[in-house]
Every structure is written in structure tokens, then in C-alpha cells.
Design a protein around this motif. Structure first.
Motif, PDB file in Angstrom:
ATOM      1  N   VAL A  26      38.858  47.830  52.999  1.00 19.69           N
ATOM      2  CA  VAL A  26      38.853  46.434  52.577  1.00 19.69           C
ATOM      3  C   VAL A  26      37.486  46.082  52.003  1.00 19.69           C
ATOM      4  CG1 VAL A  26      38.278  45.671  54.927  1.00 19.69           C
ATOM      5  CG2 VAL A  26      39.228  44.038  53.294  1.00 19.69           C
ATOM      6  N   TYR A  27      37.491  45.361  50.881  1.00 24.39           N
ATOM      7  CA  TYR A  27      36.257  44.917  50.209  1.00 24.39           C
ATOM      8  C   TYR A  27      36.216  43.393  50.335  1.00 24.39           C
ATOM      9  CZ  TYR A  27      32.469  45.602  46.783  1.00 24.39           C
ATOM     10  OH  TYR A  27      31.242  45.682  46.150  1.00 24.39           O
ATOM     11  N   TRP A  28      35.262  42.904  51.134  1.00 27.25           N
ATOM     12  CA  TRP A  28      35.208  41.475  51.436  1.00 27.25           C
ATOM     13  C   TRP A  28      34.634  40.668  50.276  1.00 27.25           C
ATOM     14  CZ3 TRP A  28      38.126  40.770  55.371  1.00 27.25           C
ATOM     15  CH2 TRP A  28      38.153  41.693  56.412  1.00 27.25           C
ATOM     16  N   TYR A  29      35.128  39.445  50.155  1.00 25.78           N
ATOM     17  CA  TYR A  29      34.572  38.482  49.189  1.00 25.78           C
ATOM     18  C   TYR A  29      33.631  37.539  49.933  1.00 25.78           C
ATOM     19  CZ  TYR A  29      34.238  34.601  45.868  1.00 25.78           C
ATOM     20  OH  TYR A  29      33.771  33.629  45.021  1.00 25.78           O
TER      21      TYR A  29
ATOM     22  N   ALA B 187      37.773  33.119  55.266  1.00 21.00           N
ATOM     23  CA  ALA B 187      37.785  34.544  54.939  1.00 21.00           C
ATOM     24  C   ALA B 187      38.191  34.753  53.490  1.00 21.00           C
ATOM     25  CB  ALA B 187      38.745  35.277  55.869  1.00 21.00           C
ATOM     26  N   GLY B 188      37.755  35.882  52.902  1.00 17.50           N
ATOM     27  CA  GLY B 188      38.111  36.205  51.531  1.00 17.50           C
ATOM     28  C   GLY B 188      38.075  37.697  51.290  1.00 17.50           C
ATOM     29  N   ILE B 189      38.968  38.189  50.420  1.00 13.07           N
ATOM     30  CA  ILE B 189      39.067  39.625  50.116  1.00 13.07           C
ATOM     31  C   ILE B 189      39.182  39.807  48.612  1.00 13.07           C
ATOM     32  CG2 ILE B 189      40.487  41.705  50.398  1.00 13.07           C
ATOM     33  CD1 ILE B 189      41.395  40.633  53.097  1.00 13.07           C
ATOM     34  N   LEU B 190      38.494  40.822  48.100  1.00 14.61           N
ATOM     35  CA  LEU B 190      38.600  41.179  46.697  1.00 14.61           C
ATOM     36  C   LEU B 190      39.597  42.318  46.467  1.00 14.61           C
ATOM     37  CD1 LEU B 190      34.818  40.978  45.742  1.00 14.61           C
ATOM     38  CD2 LEU B 190      36.630  39.544  44.793  1.00 14.61           C
ATOM     39  N   GLN B 191      39.638  43.292  47.379  1.00 13.38           N
ATOM     40  CA  GLN B 191      40.516  44.442  47.165  1.00 13.38           C
ATOM     41  C   GLN B 191      40.735  45.197  48.474  1.00 13.38           C
ATOM     42  OE1 GLN B 191      43.001  46.390  44.490  1.00 13.38           O
ATOM     43  NE2 GLN B 191      41.736  44.592  44.151  1.00 13.38           N
ATOM     44  N   VAL B 192      41.939  45.760  48.639  1.00 15.50           N
ATOM     45  CA  VAL B 192      42.211  46.701  49.728  1.00 15.50           C
ATOM     46  C   VAL B 192      42.804  47.969  49.119  1.00 15.50           C
ATOM     47  CG1 VAL B 192      42.618  44.860  51.402  1.00 15.50           C
ATOM     48  CG2 VAL B 192      44.565  45.875  50.200  1.00 15.50           C
ATOM     49  N   VAL B 193      42.637  49.084  49.833  1.00 17.22           N
ATOM     50  CA  VAL B 193      43.147  50.371  49.354  1.00 17.22           C
ATOM     51  C   VAL B 193      43.821  51.101  50.505  1.00 17.22           C
ATOM     52  CG1 VAL B 193      42.538  52.610  48.358  1.00 17.22           C
ATOM     53  CG2 VAL B 193      41.337  50.548  47.595  1.00 17.22           C
TER      54      VAL B 193
END
Length: 821
Positions: free
Chosen positions: A740-743, A811-817
Motif C-alpha cells: 500500500v502507498y499512502w497519500y 486516511a488516504g491511499i494512492l495505490q495498492v498492489v
């Protein structure tokens, strides 16, 4: 002999001057036109009942500042006004709009409200005519003096950004309108006192200002120039026209800033004398206000030296810098013109005020050149960008007008800088003043709407009655009632550019379909054969009698438009119009994301349906346009599009919107988030309006945690509230790892306090994720936070990401893989 030659020259000049004046195109003032339609009359009703009262309520702070200034000048102790540069200008714009409404229907209560404000304003005006609360009371000392937001340390010491002349310019326009509407001179007297003061300080010298030397500098925000012209038209005092010309003439001559951004020479069009300028640059609103004033001055002073520059600038706008909606100033930051052909859609700025100025500029160019192409641009800008600036209820506003939205755009009830709502308050009521113009013996019909108007021509009086449901109906009926029998004059009717090969003048846009239909004109039921079109107008010159009927038919098929190749944002895309209206798709009328549709071919058989109920009642929808739709996994399906006029979007809640549709599947997939094939569903406990949780699985990798160039998911505005996102797989899947890439926007959305994973394997309840022994749930910025599953095989059906945000953040997220290999 010499004396006779001189006398002859003087005589000939007199003849030329008289002939020039008789051929000058004069606008018919708003107070001379009676509206008799639904389209504009309903808006006037809305203005009176909603928009103007709302605007007065929200500009009351300016009235309070003026009252505090008046008290200060009287020696009454008490609170002083806030050091605001331009809040009183918003109040003056609302008064102007209210004045136009009063001309249509007198309202004693509204008049009293304006008269009370005028009394306060007169007391807040210094004896010499100066008006600017912050300098009058000394509160300017608490404000920035210099730079792009400065007001100077004393009156007229920082004209480039103080807005002193901008404010009084709007006062002059309000005063002129109120005098025209009511015959009262209370505001007009204040305005004239101010104008004479400005003339003395700027062009003669006043010992109280600038060490007694004339300031002789053009203001940083244009407005006073065109306002002085209005003051001249109302009073007949040539001093005001002379002042307008002087302010135009000295721009880029007596003062040229040397800096960047708001202090660059181009920002306020001061990079060169106006006659040497040849392209539209800088802040868009300032620019079109200047060009409007140049047109006025050139027309009223018979000064042809301004025309070449105006012509070059106009072509530069319509050939390289104007959106199809008539919007100007595509670039954020300077709120202005960017490089040629830089016309983004989702990121477009297009301030509502700039569109208002575009209408003003083109109307004045029409009066100067008698060419219908200018009114074509004005009409497109008015009916699309300007009207989009306010909702159909009249109480919410757009400052920025994009051509595409992923659902993150909504109108606001007001703005800290409230120029756009107050500009709407004053423009819409004066639309009737844009509809007609005349010379000594010619009548020009420039805008079409149900109305009646009187003309006083050289040949006698003429009453003209127009019936139409334009812009939705193609038929315009005119009844001509001359005062005399067989009265000879010319009636000119505008044939819009959109009836031909392109939607709007210029080189940017052209139709790609074969749906054109020929316009026609009839006189007393008989078709006029081979009518001559000259400078955008068809002319009928005849001996008229009372009751003569003229019918103009302007067919409105659905048309498809391409932009030229240089406009990269629109390559491989098509826009759809009908008549003078740009149409758009909203998610509320279609399957979902409006940007997920693509149109592979153009058709000429969509259905036109008039909405029968609700807020959009009476508006024509375009339905049944064959299209393809991309679902959440990127699979294409046969579908169809429903379109609504651009001006009417965002009236049924926040929704996606699009004007320029892709023409191929590959083009449509650019910039869209799709669900990976391994997933069946992604859902979050809460998603910020306009954002899409699918953006976190679209495969676009961030550059850093504050990367705003890609889409994101956030739980804003739910600060401190736990959130979760569930991922359901298409089939049981062996999950090796998850990242997970956090924003983090360094403000309201931040990296969470903690996070963890849970899973389902088809047996029912959520279970704790079997974290690999050396892994941890890291919370690092600017990188993926990776965890592995423990063991050789970890087959699951669902995964849940749980987040505990910081107390004061979401909370915020830019991308998950997902690693499933």
C-alpha cells in the motif's frame, strides 16, 4: 484663396463627421427592451427573487465597512473596517444588477435598500472624492503594502494591485445603471465626484497625492476604463470619455512592472503599449476588460489606430486560446491565458468572470465593426460558460468551469473572492441590452429571444416584436410596425456561425458530420430566394408597413466537432453541439462515469426530448447517441448516451461530466481507473465525493505521497474515524504479498496511525492476516509499504484493509498492489 481652401476643408470635415456619426452602430439600452420569453424572463425572475437578495446578504460586510468609514470621518469612535482591497467592488456589482431589475419592475423596498447604501457611501467618501476604506481609516497599515496582494502604504501608491480604480469603476457602472433605471442621481453624484477626483490626481496633479505630481499610471486591474465610457454615455460629459482614452493610451507606456507571476508585465497587459499588442496574455479577466475598453474608445472617438491590435488579439483568442464553451483563461495560478493551444479539459480554469468579459469584449467589437462573428462568440460564451456559472436555483456558483469532471466539482454558495457571483448578478439582467443595435436607418437583431423594442430611426419610429423559443427552437418570428406607411429602412438578422461549417468563429473547431441544413428567411410568408449574407447578417431593405412579418429559420441538427491537431487535449475526441449550445454527459443520466463512453461514429438521428418536470423542466435533452461504455474492468459494451446542455450540468447533485468524448477504445482508456481482472469488487466504508476507490488499483504508481497528478482515494472529511476497504477476488486466489502507498497532503489527509489486514477464505468470518514473521505493518511515506503472507500457500476469496487514522486527519491511499504469483 487660402482662406477659402481652409473653409472648404472645415466644411468637408463636418460632413464626414456627421456621416460617420449617422453610420455609427448604437446599442439599444437594456431599459428600452421588454422581454417576453421564458428562457431569459425566468432568469430575471430568479435574479430578483434569489440571486440578488443572496448577493446583497453576502456583501453586507462591505456595507458595514463603508459605515465604519463614515463613522471614522465623522469622528465617531468605534471599530474600523477590515483592510480589504476589493470587497466594496462586489457590493457595487450587486447594486448594478439590482438596478437593471428595477428598470423592468420598480420595487420600493429594493430602491430603499440601494438608497440607504448610497447614503452610507456618500458619508464614506472623502471630501475630495476619494473612496477606499482601508486608506481613509488607516487600517491599510495592517495589510501587505507591496507585492501581488498589496494596497500600498498610502492612497494611489500601489495602483498595480490596490484595486482603488477597479472599485470605483464598478461604482460608476452601478451609478449609471441606477440612474437609468430610476432617474435618481444619488449614486451618480458620488460617482461623478469620484471621477473628477481621479482625473485631477492622475492627469493634472493634486497636492494631497503623489507629491502633487500626476500619477499618470494605468491600474493593475482594468475596469475603470470601460466604466468611464458608461459614465460618459449617461451624462454626456466628454471628460469621462477623454479619461478612458488616457488610461488606455498610457498602459504599457508610463509604467511597466519588472517581475514574475502577478508582477510580470504580461499579467496586467502592460508589456507593451496597447496598439503594439497582438496576442492575449496574462490574467484573462483583466485582459478582456481592457480589450472591451479599447473597443469602446475606438468606436466613440473614431480612433482607427486601435483596430489593428484589437483584430490581432481577437483572432489570437478564437484561433488559439478559447475553449469550445467560450471559456477563456485555461491556466490556474495566473487565472489566465497559457501558451497557444493549451486548452485542457478536466484541469481547465475558465473563470466565470472571464466569460462575462468575453461577452463584453465581443459585443463592443460588434458595435465597432458591425460584424456578426463577434456576437457569435458572445452568444456561445454567454449561453455556455456564463450560464454554467450559476445553478438553476440561483444560489450556488462556479468560479472555475472545467469541461470534464470525475465527480469532484460542485458549485459553492459563495467565495472569499466573490467577483464571479456578483458579476452574474449584473450581467444576466443586462442581456436585453445586447440584443439590438441600430444606425440612422438600419436595425440589427444580434441576439434572439422573445421581446419588444422601439427604434427611432431617421425615417421614423419602428416597433419590433420578436417571438421565439430560442435557443431550443429554430424559428424566430419578427413583427415590424413602422410609424409611417411604406417606411424605408433595413432590417438585419444575424446568421450564426454554428449554422455553417463550424460551431464558433476561429480556426480551433470544425464540424465533421454532414448534418448541415440551410437556414431560410421569409417575408409575409414568402421565401426570400438567394438571400445575401454580409458580415454575418442577412439584410432586408424594403418599404415596410405595419404588421409586416419576417420569419427566420435556423435549423438545429445535432452536430459533431473536432478540434485542430494542435489542441492535444482534444486529439482523438469529439464534442457534440446543437444550435448555440454545447452538450455534455452527466453520470446521473448515464451508466456511470461520463468519461467511460466513446463514440466511434457520428449519427444524425438522436432524439430531442424536452424535460417535463423538475428543475430542468423545459430544457432539451439529446438522447440515444450510439456509444460504447467501458465497465469497471475495462470491458467494452454497446450503449447510448444522454446529453444535457453544459450550462445545466451539476443541478442534480455531484456527478461525473464530460464534453469531449473519445472516439476509440484505446483513447477512452487513457486516464481511467479499471479494476484488475483478479478482482470482482472493491468497496470502501467511505469515499470522498468525486474520488473513486478504483483509482487505488489502476496501476498508476505515485512519485511521492503528495502526488496530485494521479487519482487517489481518501476518507475525507472523516477525521479520526476508522476506515476499511474490502477487495473481493474473482475466484479463490493465492496471495503472496500486498503493498500500500499512502497519500499524505500534509494537512487534513495524512498517513494513518496504524493499519492491518484481514481475509476470508470462503468459510465465513474475517480472520487476521498471517503476517510473515519478519514483516510489520509499516507506515512510511513516499514508498510502498509491503507485507507478505506466511507459508507456501495462502488462498483467499476476500481481503480487507483496516486503517486507524490520526486523531485530526483522514486516511488516504494512492495505490495498492497484489502479488499473486
Amino acid at each position: 484663396m487660402k482662406k477659402n481652401v481652409i473653409s472648404l476643408i472645415v466644411f468637408l470635415l463636418g460632413i464626414i463627421s456627421v456621416d460617420s456619426y449617422s453610420q455609427q452602430l448604437m446599442p439599444v439600452s437594456f431599459d428600452q427592451v421588454t422581454l417576453q420569453d421564458q428562457f431569459w424572463s425566468n432568469r430575471m425572475k430568479l435574479q430578483k427573487e434569489v440571486l440578488v437578495p443572496v448577493a446583497f446578504e453576502r456583501t453586507h460586510g462591505a456595507v458595514e465597512d463603508l459605515q465604519k468609514t463614515a463613522n471614522y470621518l465623522k469622528g465617531i469612535e468605534g471599530p474600523l473596517p477590515a483592510p480589504n482591497r476589493f470587497n466594496i467592488s462586489d457590493l457595487f456589482k450587486v447594486i448594478e444588477g439590482a438596478a437593471y431589475l428595477l428598470k423592468m419592475e420598480r420595487d420600493p423596498e429594493l430602491e430603499k435598500q440601494i438608497d440607504d447604501i448610497a447614503q452610507v457611501l456618500a458619508q464614506a467618501q472623502e471630501k475630495d472624492g476619494y473612496i477606499y476604506p482601508a486608506h481613509t481609516t488607516g487600517t491599510a497599515k495592517n495589510h501587505e503594502h507591496w507585492g501581488g496582494s498589496g494596497m500600498g502604504d498610502k492612497p494611489y501608491s500601489w495602483v498595480v494591485h490596490s484595486h482603488e480604480l477597479y472599485n470605483v469603476g464598478h461604482l460608476y457602472e452601478a451609478a449609471a445603471a441606477y440612474y437609468q433605471a430610476t432617474g435618481k442621481k444619488n449614486l451618480l453624484d458620488i460617482a461623478e465626484k469620484s471621477a473628477k477626483h481621479v482625473n485631477k490626481v492622475f492627469f493634472q496633479g493634486d497636492s494631497k497625492y503623489n507629491d502633487g505630481k500626476p500619477v499618470n499610471q494605468a491600474p493593475g486591474h482594468q475596469e475603470i476604463e470601460l466604466a468611464l465610457v458608461k459614465l460618459y454615455r449617461v451624462t454626456g460629459n466628454k471628460l469621462y470619455l477623454d479619461m478612458a482614452k488616457k488610461f488606455v493610451d498610457i498602459r504599457g507606456v508610463t509604467y511597466v512592472p519588472d517581475g514574475k507571476g502577478t508582477m510580470s508585465p504580461e499579467y496586467a497587459q502592460q508589456q507593451a503599449p496597447v496598439r503594439d499588442q497582438d496576442e492575449a496574455v496574462g490574467h484573462a479577466v483583466r485582459a478582456v476588460y481592457l480589450y472591451s475598453a479599447m473597443s469602446d474608445v475606438g468606436s466613440l472617438t473614431n480612433d482607427p489606430t486601435l483596430n489593428p491590435a484589437l483584430d490581432k488579439i481577437w483572432h489570437n483568442i478564437v484561433d488559439t486560446r478559447m475553449h469550445i464553451t467560450g471559456g477563456l483563461g485555461a491556466i490556474h495560478g495566473i487565472e489566465g491565458f497559457g501558451p497557444e493551444y493549451e486548452l485542457p479539459n478536466k484541469e481547465a480554469y475558465n473563470e466565470t468572470c472571464a466569460a462575462v468579459g468575453n461577452v463584453f469584449f465581443n459585443h463592443r467589437m460588434f458595435l465597432l465593426e458591425k460584424d456578426g462573428k463577434y456576437m457569435d462568440v458572445a452568444e456561445v460564451s454567454l449561453l455556455n460558460n456564463v450560464l454554467a456559472g450559476v445553478n438553476l436555483e440561483g444560489n450556488k456558483f462556479f468560479y472555475v468551469n472545467p469541461l470534464e469532471s470525475s465527480g469532484m466539482v460542485d458549485r459553492s454558495h459563495w467565495f472569499g473572492t466573490a467577483c464571479c457571483p456578483t458579476n452574474m448578478a449584473r450581467l444576466v439582467p443586462q442581456v436585453s441590452g445586447l440584443m439590438y443595435a441600430h444606425t440612422d436607418n438600419e436595425i440589427y437583431c444580434a441576439f434572439y429571444t422573445g421581446s419588444s423594442v422601439d427604434f427611432n430611426l431617421k425615417s421614423g419610429k419602428v416597433v419590433l416584436v420578436q417571438k421565439t423559443n430560442y435557443p431550443f427552437d429554430e424559428k424566430i418570428e419578427l413583427t415590424v410596425n413602422p410609424d409611417k406607411k411604406k417606411q424605408k429602412f433595413t432590417l438585419k438578422m444575424r446568421i450564426p456561425t454554428w449554422t455553417g461549417n463550424q460551431f464558433v468563429p476561429g480556426k480551433l473547431y470544425s464540424y465533421i458530420d454532414n448534418n448541415a441544413q440551410q437556414w431560410e428567411v421569409y417575408v409575409n410568408g414568402e421565401k426570400v430566394n438567394n438571400p445575401v449574407l454580409e458580415k454575418g447578417f442577412v439584410s432586408i431593405n424594403r418599404d415596410w408597413i405595419k404588421g409586416d412579418k419576417v420569419e427566420l429559420r435556423l435549423p438545429m441538427p445535432v452536430r459533431y466537432t473536432h478540434a485542430i491537431e494542435e489542441v492535444k487535449a482534444d486529439n482523438g475526441r469529439v464534442a457534440i453541439t446543437r444550435g448555440p449550445l454545447v452538450y455534455c454527459a452527466e453520470g446521473v443520466d448515464n451508466e456511470g462515469g461520463a468519461d467511460r463512453y466513446y463514440i466511434e461514429r457520428t449519427v444524425n438521428t438522436p432524439t430531442i426530448e424536452k424535460e417535463q418536470t423538475g428543475l430542468l423542466k423545459g430544457i432539451d435533452f439529446v438522447k440515444g447517441i450510439p456509444a460504447k461504455y467501458l465497465d469497471n474492468k475495462g470491458t467494452s459494451h454497446t450503449s447510448s448516451l444522454t446529453l444535457v446542455p453544459y450550462y445545466a450540468w451539476n443541478n442534480r447533485g455531484v456527478s461525473t461530466m464530460n464534453i469531449w468524448f473519445a472516439e476509440t477504445e484505446d483513447k477512452a482508456k487513457e486516464g481511467i481507473s479499471f479494476m484488475p481482472v483478479i478482482l470482482n469488487e472493491v468497496k470502501a466504508t467511505h469515499t470522498n465525493g468525486g474520488e473513486n476507490v478504483l483509482s487505488i488499483v489502476n496501476g498508476k504508481y505515485p512519485k511521492h505521497s503528495f502526488d496530485n497528478d494521479i487519482e487517489r482515494w481518501t476518507a475525507w472529511p472523516q477525521r479520526g474515524k476508522e476506515q476499511s476497504i474490502e477487495f473481493t477476488f474473482e475466484k479463490p486466489t493465492n496471495l503472496k504479498a500486498f503493498s500500500v502507498y499512502w497519500y499524505d497532503d500534509k494537512g487534513g489527509v495524512q498517513i494513518p496511525e496504524s493499519w492491518n489486514l484481514e481475509y476470508k477464505d470462503g468459510t465465513g468470518a474475517w480472520k487476521s492476516f498471517p503476517l510473515y514473521s519478519t514483516d510489520s505493518y509499516s507506515i512510511l511515506k513516499d514508498q510502498f509499504n509491503l507485507v507478505h503472507s506466511d507459508g507456501d500457500s495462502f488462498v483467499i476469496t476476500s481481503l480487507k484493509l483496516n486503517m486507524t487514522p490520526k486523531k485530526d486527519a483522514a486516511a488516504g491511499i494512492l495505490q495498492v498492489v497484489f502479488d499473486t504469483k
